[in-house]
Scaffold this motif. Structure first.
Motif, PDB file in Angstrom:
ATOM      1  N   GLY A  98       0.780  -1.391   0.047  1.00 25.24           N
ATOM      2  CA  GLY A  98       0.151   0.104  -0.034  1.00 25.24           C
ATOM      3  C   GLY A  98       0.831   1.149  -0.102  1.00 25.24           C
ATOM      4  O   GLY A  98       0.507   2.315  -0.611  1.00 25.24           O
ATOM      5  N   ALA A  99       2.123   1.449   0.802  1.00 29.29           N
ATOM      6  CA  ALA A  99       2.878   2.431   0.791  1.00 29.29           C
ATOM      7  C   ALA A  99       3.618   3.009  -0.748  1.00 29.29           C
ATOM      8  O   ALA A  99       3.320   4.098  -0.982  1.00 29.29           O
ATOM      9  CB  ALA A  99       3.936   2.281   1.659  1.00 29.29           C
ATOM     10  N   TYR A 100       3.847   1.528  -1.417  1.00 30.73           N
ATOM     11  CA  TYR A 100       4.288   1.854  -2.793  1.00 30.73           C
ATOM     12  C   TYR A 100       2.989   2.471  -3.806  1.00 30.73           C
ATOM     13  O   TYR A 100       3.597   2.970  -4.512  1.00 30.73           O
ATOM     14  CB  TYR A 100       4.877   0.786  -3.192  1.00 30.73           C
ATOM     15  CG  TYR A 100       6.490   0.405  -2.684  1.00 30.73           C
ATOM     16  CD1 TYR A 100       7.176   1.330  -2.577  1.00 30.73           C
ATOM     17  CD2 TYR A 100       6.717  -0.745  -2.220  1.00 30.73           C
ATOM     18  CE1 TYR A 100       8.330   1.212  -1.799  1.00 30.73           C
ATOM     19  CE2 TYR A 100       7.679  -1.121  -1.487  1.00 30.73           C
ATOM     20  CZ  TYR A 100       8.802  -0.014  -1.367  1.00 30.73           C
ATOM     21  OH  TYR A 100       9.976  -0.300  -0.563  1.00 30.73           O
ATOM     22  N   GLN A 101       1.951   1.932  -3.575  1.00 31.00           N
ATOM     23  CA  GLN A 101       0.655   2.549  -4.312  1.00 31.00           C
ATOM     24  C   GLN A 101       0.634   3.940  -3.956  1.00 31.00           C
ATOM     25  O   GLN A 101       0.230   4.817  -4.742  1.00 31.00           O
ATOM     26  CB  GLN A 101      -0.539   1.792  -3.930  1.00 31.00           C
ATOM     27  CG  GLN A 101      -0.438   0.318  -4.503  1.00 31.00           C
ATOM     28  CD  GLN A 101      -1.489  -0.560  -4.305  1.00 31.00           C
ATOM     29  OE1 GLN A 101      -2.119  -0.382  -3.275  1.00 31.00           O
ATOM     30  NE2 GLN A 101      -2.122  -1.355  -5.297  1.00 31.00           N
ATOM     31  N   LEU A 102       0.694   4.227  -2.729  1.00 29.53           N
ATOM     32  CA  LEU A 102       0.595   5.530  -2.483  1.00 29.53           C
ATOM     33  C   LEU A 102       1.517   6.429  -2.937  1.00 29.53           C
ATOM     34  O   LEU A 102       1.460   7.652  -3.291  1.00 29.53           O
ATOM     35  CB  LEU A 102       0.362   5.776  -0.903  1.00 29.53           C
ATOM     36  CG  LEU A 102       0.185   7.247  -0.439  1.00 29.53           C
ATOM     37  CD1 LEU A 102      -1.123   7.818  -0.901  1.00 29.53           C
ATOM     38  CD2 LEU A 102       0.389   7.240   1.284  1.00 29.53           C
ATOM     39  N   MET A 103       2.892   6.103  -2.953  1.00 29.61           N
ATOM     40  CA  MET A 103       4.075   6.800  -3.384  1.00 29.61           C
ATOM     41  C   MET A 103       4.013   6.966  -4.891  1.00 29.61           C
ATOM     42  O   MET A 103       4.131   8.143  -5.396  1.00 29.61           O
ATOM     43  CB  MET A 103       5.289   5.906  -3.275  1.00 29.61           C
ATOM     44  CG  MET A 103       6.627   6.640  -3.592  1.00 29.61           C
ATOM     45  SD  MET A 103       7.920   5.361  -3.402  1.00 29.61           S
ATOM     46  CE  MET A 103       8.109   5.401  -1.621  1.00 29.61           C
ATOM     47  N   ARG A 104       3.478   6.063  -5.750  1.00 28.89           N
ATOM     48  CA  ARG A 104       3.158   6.411  -7.238  1.00 28.89           C
ATOM     49  C   ARG A 104       1.949   7.345  -7.401  1.00 28.89           C
ATOM     50  O   ARG A 104       2.370   8.104  -8.296  1.00 28.89           O
ATOM     51  CB  ARG A 104       2.724   5.305  -7.782  1.00 28.89           C
ATOM     52  CG  ARG A 104       2.658   5.105  -9.365  1.00 28.89           C
ATOM     53  CD  ARG A 104       2.550   3.658 -10.057  1.00 28.89           C
ATOM     54  NE  ARG A 104       2.643   3.783 -11.449  1.00 28.89           N
ATOM     55  CZ  ARG A 104       1.446   3.910 -12.247  1.00 28.89           C
ATOM     56  NH1 ARG A 104       0.069   3.923 -11.825  1.00 28.89           N
ATOM     57  NH2 ARG A 104       1.814   4.059 -13.510  1.00 28.89           N
ATOM     58  N   ILE A 105       1.141   7.458  -6.716  1.00 25.76           N
ATOM     59  CA  ILE A 105      -0.041   8.568  -6.710  1.00 25.76           C
ATOM     60  C   ILE A 105       0.639   9.673  -6.323  1.00 25.76           C
ATOM     61  O   ILE A 105       0.370  10.798  -7.043  1.00 25.76           O
ATOM     62  CB  ILE A 105      -1.015   8.286  -5.728  1.00 25.76           C
ATOM     63  CG1 ILE A 105      -1.839   7.092  -6.189  1.00 25.76           C
ATOM     64  CG2 ILE A 105      -2.155   9.412  -5.639  1.00 25.76           C
ATOM     65  CD1 ILE A 105      -3.004   6.381  -5.110  1.00 25.76           C
ATOM     66  N   PHE A 106       1.482  10.043  -5.151  1.00 22.06           N
ATOM     67  CA  PHE A 106       1.914  11.191  -5.050  1.00 22.06           C
ATOM     68  C   PHE A 106       3.090  11.577  -6.180  1.00 22.06           C
ATOM     69  O   PHE A 106       3.162  12.985  -6.306  1.00 22.06           O
ATOM     70  CB  PHE A 106       3.000  10.984  -3.649  1.00 22.06           C
ATOM     71  CG  PHE A 106       2.356  11.568  -2.562  1.00 22.06           C
ATOM     72  CD1 PHE A 106       2.338  12.682  -2.101  1.00 22.06           C
ATOM     73  CD2 PHE A 106       1.775  10.535  -1.758  1.00 22.06           C
ATOM     74  CE1 PHE A 106       1.639  13.077  -0.872  1.00 22.06           C
ATOM     75  CE2 PHE A 106       0.934  10.909  -0.387  1.00 22.06           C
ATOM     76  CZ  PHE A 106       0.985  12.272  -0.165  1.00 22.06           C
ATOM     77  N   ALA A 107       3.759  10.702  -6.780  1.00 24.48           N
ATOM     78  CA  ALA A 107       4.799  10.926  -7.683  1.00 24.48           C
ATOM     79  C   ALA A 107       4.112  11.768  -9.169  1.00 24.48           C
ATOM     80  O   ALA A 107       4.324  12.632  -9.653  1.00 24.48           O
ATOM     81  CB  ALA A 107       5.508   9.910  -8.224  1.00 24.48           C
ATOM     82  N   LEU A 108       2.902  11.101  -9.389  1.00 18.47           N
ATOM     83  CA  LEU A 108       2.334  11.465 -10.505  1.00 18.47           C
ATOM     84  C   LEU A 108       1.137  12.647 -10.236  1.00 18.47           C
ATOM     85  O   LEU A 108       1.012  13.540 -11.347  1.00 18.47           O
ATOM     86  CB  LEU A 108       1.385  10.191 -11.121  1.00 18.47           C
ATOM     87  CG  LEU A 108       1.987   8.994 -11.638  1.00 18.47           C
ATOM     88  CD1 LEU A 108       1.384   8.003 -12.026  1.00 18.47           C
ATOM     89  CD2 LEU A 108       3.147   9.414 -12.712  1.00 18.47           C
ATOM     90  N   ALA A 109       0.606  12.826  -9.205  1.00 17.36           N
ATOM     91  CA  ALA A 109      -0.363  13.812  -9.034  1.00 17.36           C
ATOM     92  C   ALA A 109       0.241  14.955  -8.344  1.00 17.36           C
ATOM     93  O   ALA A 109      -0.530  15.940  -8.276  1.00 17.36           O
ATOM     94  CB  ALA A 109      -1.774  12.969  -8.267  1.00 17.36           C
ATOM     95  N   GLY A 110       1.466  14.742  -7.526  1.00 20.49           N
ATOM     96  CA  GLY A 110       1.939  15.846  -6.842  1.00 20.49           C
ATOM     97  C   GLY A 110       3.074  16.222  -7.153  1.00 20.49           C
ATOM     98  O   GLY A 110       3.321  17.709  -7.602  1.00 20.49           O
ATOM     99  N   GLY A 111       4.128  15.202  -7.525  1.00 16.86           N
ATOM    100  CA  GLY A 111       5.575  15.681  -7.807  1.00 16.86           C
ATOM    101  C   GLY A 111       5.803  16.433  -9.132  1.00 16.86           C
ATOM    102  O   GLY A 111       6.361  17.357  -9.237  1.00 16.86           O
ATOM    103  N   ILE A 112       5.265  15.564 -10.117  1.00 18.01           N
ATOM    104  CA  ILE A 112       5.648  16.301 -11.666  1.00 18.01           C
ATOM    105  C   ILE A 112       4.791  17.478 -11.677  1.00 18.01           C
ATOM    106  O   ILE A 112       5.209  18.433 -12.217  1.00 18.01           O
ATOM    107  CB  ILE A 112       5.269  14.781 -12.684  1.00 18.01           C
ATOM    108  CG1 ILE A 112       6.122  13.678 -12.286  1.00 18.01           C
ATOM    109  CG2 ILE A 112       5.113  15.376 -13.856  1.00 18.01           C
ATOM    110  CD1 ILE A 112       5.552  12.499 -13.136  1.00 18.01           C
TER     111      ILE A 112
END
Length: 223
Positions: free
Chosen positions: A56-70
């Motif tokens: 679940g942590a890695y799934q949340l991390m991917r969301i942060f990268a695509l929706a927030g970081g970039i």
């Protein structure tokens, strides 16, 4: 490119400049916060023994990268370039601006090409039917990249605050610089409140002048 791209009348109005500057600060600080959260998530996912929490942590991390970081990184770069082009600082006049742009581009490239791919592979490896043996090297390299991004953003923020080797006089509005350099009464410029001039006038009033002596009545010492 050593010439200033800000020659001419390409200037933001004051209200627009403040709005763009505020947006740049919000996006830059938001990107720094996203990277910090991603680092914490990566540390938790690496240290936990719960497979479900790790996945679940890695799934949340991917969301942060695509929706927030970039998005935050791209918007921070766009607003930063606009501020350079439409303010007296210029885009290529100072080394700290060049370094900041390069660091931000590096964060965008590593986020889009590396972190997102790492997150995708980490999700697949941490699944119940995934390859658990592939997790440790992926986790290590992912943390290294995220730490690099975080350090790059901290350095970029410090450059924006301290502006090393930057001629800050160029960053002032031209009208303000002309007003400061205009010839005038140096005593007034050094004492804008006029207190020194008032003190001189008060001292002058207390002195006796020849005109005042002649107009005063003269008494007869005999009487």
């Amino acid at each position: 490119m050593n010439a200033s791209p800000t020659t001419g009348n390409r200037r933001f109005p004051r209200s627009v400049r403040r709005a763009v500057n505020s947006g740049h600060v919000v996006f830059a600080v938001g990107l720094l916060g996203v990277e910090w959260v991603m680092l914490l998530i990566g540390i938790v996912a690496r240290s936990t023994d719960d497979p479900a929490l790790r996945h679940g942590a890695y799934q949340l991390m991917r969301i942060f990268a695509l929706a927030g970081g970039i998005p935050f990184a791209v918007l921070s770069l766009i607003t930063g370039v606009l501020l350079c082009l439409y303010t007296p600082w210029g885009l290529w006049q100072h080394l700290w601006i060049k370094v900041k742009i390069v660091l931000l581009v590096a964060v965008i490239v590593t986020g889009a090409a590396v972190v997102s791919q790492f997150a995708h592979r980490l999700i697949a490896a941490s699944a119940s039917d995934g390859n658990a043996d592939a997790l440790p090297p992926l986790q290590t390299w992912h943390l290294v990249v995220v730490i690099f991004q975080l350090v790059a953003l901290i350095v970029s923020t410090a450059l924006s605050v301290f502006k090393p080797s930057g001629d800050r006089g160029r960053g002032r509005p031209r009208a303000r610089r002309r007003a400061e350099n205009a010839p005038g009464d140096r005593s007034t410029a050094s004492d804008p409140t006029g207190e020194a001039a008032g003190a001189r006038e008060s001292v002058g009033v207390g002195r006796s002048t020849p005109g005042l002596r002649s107009s005063a009545p003269v008494r007869n010492p005999v009487a």
